[in-house]
Motif scaffolding. Structure first.
Motif, PDB file in Angstrom:
ATOM      1  N   ASN B  51      24.609  43.617  52.248  1.00  0.00           N
ATOM      2  CA  ASN B  51      24.032  44.247  53.437  1.00  0.00           C
ATOM      3  C   ASN B  51      25.107  44.945  54.265  1.00  0.00           C
ATOM      4  O   ASN B  51      24.969  45.114  55.459  1.00  0.00           O
ATOM      5  CB  ASN B  51      23.248  43.250  54.284  1.00  0.00           C
ATOM      6  N   MET B  53      27.852  44.040  55.387  1.00  0.00           N
ATOM      7  CA  MET B  53      28.573  43.299  56.417  1.00  0.00           C
ATOM      8  C   MET B  53      30.052  43.185  56.068  1.00  0.00           C
ATOM      9  O   MET B  53      30.870  42.836  56.904  1.00  0.00           O
ATOM     10  CB  MET B  53      27.983  41.892  56.576  1.00  0.00           C
ATOM     11  N   VAL B  81      23.458  50.268  59.596  1.00  0.00           N
ATOM     12  CA  VAL B  81      22.517  49.577  60.479  1.00  0.00           C
ATOM     13  C   VAL B  81      21.139  49.492  59.824  1.00  0.00           C
ATOM     14  O   VAL B  81      20.470  48.455  59.883  1.00  0.00           O
ATOM     15  CB  VAL B  81      22.460  50.298  61.843  1.00  0.00           C
ATOM     16  N   ARG B  84      21.111  46.836  57.113  1.00  0.00           N
ATOM     17  CA  ARG B  84      21.043  45.455  57.617  1.00  0.00           C
ATOM     18  C   ARG B  84      19.652  45.126  58.132  1.00  0.00           C
ATOM     19  O   ARG B  84      19.286  43.958  58.232  1.00  0.00           O
ATOM     20  CB  ARG B  84      22.077  45.256  58.717  1.00  0.00           C
ATOM     21  N   ARG B  85      18.874  46.150  58.490  1.00  0.00           N
ATOM     22  CA  ARG B  85      17.495  45.862  58.891  1.00  0.00           C
ATOM     23  C   ARG B  85      16.657  45.484  57.682  1.00  0.00           C
ATOM     24  O   ARG B  85      15.660  44.787  57.801  1.00  0.00           O
ATOM     25  CB  ARG B  85      16.884  47.076  59.591  1.00  0.00           C
TER      26      ARG B  85
END
Lengths: 380, 259
Positions: B51, B53, B81, B84-85
């Motif tokens: 994701n 990160m 972003v 990650r959603r």
């Protein structure tokens, strides 16, 4: 497998330290309960004897008694309980002594300020009058004939609040944003190192230099000799910004990284993470840090004297003409009494202004604690 | 609400340090995939690349493709972003936001993004997420209390509720039970079983029994020596990995004879 260091013990794997060969723990015996009390009583008796009996100065008497107390404590506990307890008692005595020494100046200062300035401060007239129109003749009349005391610090209180408030409005955004940049964006970049270095240098700038800076800036922009409240606010913010940056940086740094990651992993953009997660989590620390920075500059005298000047009347316009502030007020009343021959009323005003400043600083510190508690993340 | 992930020749770096090399695998939708392996072998690092990160860490970068239903997460026009959603994450230590109540924590993914919603929608969403995380019955009377007042296991399930409230396609879990006691672990494992019917779940764990209990497929990561990059040794159905692994290294690790 790495070879483990085996302790040489008498009976296999025995971890008790006094069973390890070559280790002899200092024997400890229970000390008689009353020993401490007896020694304390001896110390008090010594003070009284030296002070009243031999007419020694009180400070000397106390110091002597304290040294005697330390010596007796060590010897007494060594005999009664052993070396380890004796050292412990001696160190405790020294620590308490250091604490008292550190506290003495503070208590003395508070006592002096309250006794000399308290009478004026509790009088509402002093808080609501300015020095406009008050002359040495009034002071002479007050001191000689006991006429009504006139002339107060209202204008100085208002000036202090306005100038410090303006300085805060300048410093907090600049300082906080710098701290956010340093913690959240800069990482270990060279620019961050440079900024930190200069912030540290700024922390050490003498306040008079900040005052001269503001004075010079105003001279260039508005003409030589221009003095107004805003110049003072700029001077104070030069002193405040590094403190705000450093405090805020510390506070932002202790926000756990896990919270940032939790927020980012929810698909929250970085700036929202900072605004909605990092800042609220650090809010209590940030607020108390700002309050303490205010407390640091509110008592500044030199930069305000240079940049703001001195006013006898109330001036609430930060952009026009000199203003008065509590510290400068106290300084002027002390060094330039209205009537050189009849100084008492002026000196009294100086002490009252000093007491007001102390009270403001105490109030700021208390409010810092309240703010910290109010914003603190609740546990349950 | 679940997607398949294809990983092709993924190399992961921290600055100049090569952390994980040449990983290729397929993560099936609506299944639980577990990663096992010794500490430092890069399984958590690998998980964090799914994701994006990983790039939050200074110096973190990635080479290779991660395709989610054919779309490359690392192509230039993809916003991390947005990734990650779609790919939620649960961390090793429960990390509810300390300034928020239980309810606010559940809705954090929406609230922090300033999504407007009516209070009835919010209530409904909150209840659905908490029920989905098997936490509703325990906290329904104290939704306004701080999330940090819950027990560790409840906090972790709160974090899972927070992750599923944004309705992701995939849920990543980085050692979600390593800070929990056995009973809370059981609760989270049950939950993972249930999540499987709706989501693609990827879990990193140190606990091999846990991997055997919860996962459908297991990947074993190893590293040749400290300082060398970690790599995927083999990946197969969990049954096969634990009963009849294809590689000697896997068998040694699973039977406790490694190194």
């Amino acid at each position: 497998m790495p070879t483990l260091h085996r302790l040489d013990t008498q009976e296999g794997l025995d971890h008790r330290i006094d069973h390890v060969r070559g280790v002899v723990p200092a024997p400890v015996r229970p000390a008689p309960r009353r020993l401490g009390a007896v020694l304390g009583a001896v110390a008090v008796a010594t003070v009284l004897l030296l002070w009243l009996g031999l007419d020694l100065h009180l400070g000397l008497a106390v110091t002597g008694a304290f040294l005697l107390y330390l010596a007796l404590t060590y010897v007494g506990f060594r005999v009664a309980a052993g070396a380890r307890v004796a050292t412990d008692r001696l160190m405790r005595g020294l620590l308490y002594g250091a604490f008292v020494v550190a506290l003495l100046p503070l208590c003395s200062l508070l006592w002096t300020v309250v006794t000399l300035g308290g009478a004026r401060v509790v009088n509402p007239d002093f808080l609501l009058q300015t020095m406009n129109g008050v002359t040495g003749l009034h002071d002479q009349a007050t001191q000689q004939q006991g006429q009504l005391f006139i002339g107060g610090a209202y204008h100085a209180i208002v000036g202090t609040l306005l100038i410090t408030g303006a300085a805060t409005l300048i410093s907090v955004p600049v300082g906080l944003l710098t701290a956010i940049y340093l913690v959240e964006y800069a990482g270990r970049s060279r620019l961050a190192h440079v900024i930190r270095f200069f912030v540290d240098v700024m922390t050490g700038i003498p306040s008079i230099v900040a005052g001269l800076f503001a004075f010079a800036l105003w001279a260039v922009v508005f003409g030589i000799g221009t003095k107004d409240g805003m110049a003072g606010a700029v001077a104070l913010s030069v002193l405040m910004i590094p403190t705000v940056v450093r405090n805020s940086e510390e506070m932002l740094r202790i926000v756990p990284n896990e919270l940032r990651e939790a927020s980012l992993a929810l698909g929250v953009p970085k700036w929202r993470t900072i605004v909605r997660v990092v800042l609220p989590t650090a809010a209590s620390g940030l607020a108390s840090g700002v309050t303490l920075a205010i407390a640091r500059v509110i008592g500044e005298t030199a930069p305000l004297l240079v940049a703001v000047g001195y006013a006898r009347a109330l001036n609430t316009n930060l952009l026009e003409g000199p203003m008065n502030t509590l510290a400068v007020y106290a300084y002027y009343m002390f060094t330039k009494p209205l009537s050189p021959a009849y100084r008492d009323p002026s000196i009294e005003r100086a002490w009252a202004a000093a007491l007001l400043l102390v009270l403001v600083v105490v109030a700021l510190n208390l409010s810092a604690r309240l703010i910290a508690r109010f914003f603190a993340p609740t546990k349950r | 609400m679940s997607k398949r992930i294809d990983i092709n020749d993924l190399n992961i770096y921290y600055g100049s340090f090569h952390a994980v090399k040449d990983v290729s695998m397929v993560i099936e939708p609506k299944s639980v995939t577990a990663f096992i392996g010794p500490s430092g072998c890069g399984k958590s690092t690998f998980l964090r690349t799914l994701n994006r990160m990983h790039e939050v860490v200074p110096g973190g970068r990635v080479e290779g493709d991660v395709l989610m239903d054919g779309r490359n997460l690392y192509s230039r026009d993809v916003d991390p972003v947005d990734v990650r959603r779609e790919v939620g994450m649960v961390f090793q230590r429960p990390n509810p936001f300390p300034t928020m109540s239980i309810k606010e924590n559940v809705l954090a993914g929406l609230r922090l993004n300033s999504k407007r919603m009516s209070s009835s929608t919010a209530d409904e969403l909150c209840e659905r997420a908490l029920r989905g995380a098997n936490l509703w019955s325990e906290v329904k009377d104290r939704l306004d209390r701080p999330g940090s007042g819950l027990s560790g296991g409840q906090q972790q399930r709160l974090c899972i509720a927070r992750a599923i409230a944004v309705q992701p396609e995939v849920i990543l879990m980085d050692e979600p039970c390593s800070a929990l006691d056995p009973i809370s672990t059981l609760a989270v494992e049950d939950l993972i079983h249930e999540l499987k019917s709706d989501y693609t779940v990827v879990i990193v764990t140190h606990n091999m029994q846990q991997a055997a209990r919860v996962s459908d497929r297991t990947g074993f990561f190893n590293l040749e020596a400290t300082g060398k990059p970690g790599h995927l040794v083999e990946m197969d159905d969990t049954q096969r990995i634990f009963n009849n692994p294809g590689k000697k290294a896997t068998e040694d690790y699973i039977s406790g004879r490694f190194g």
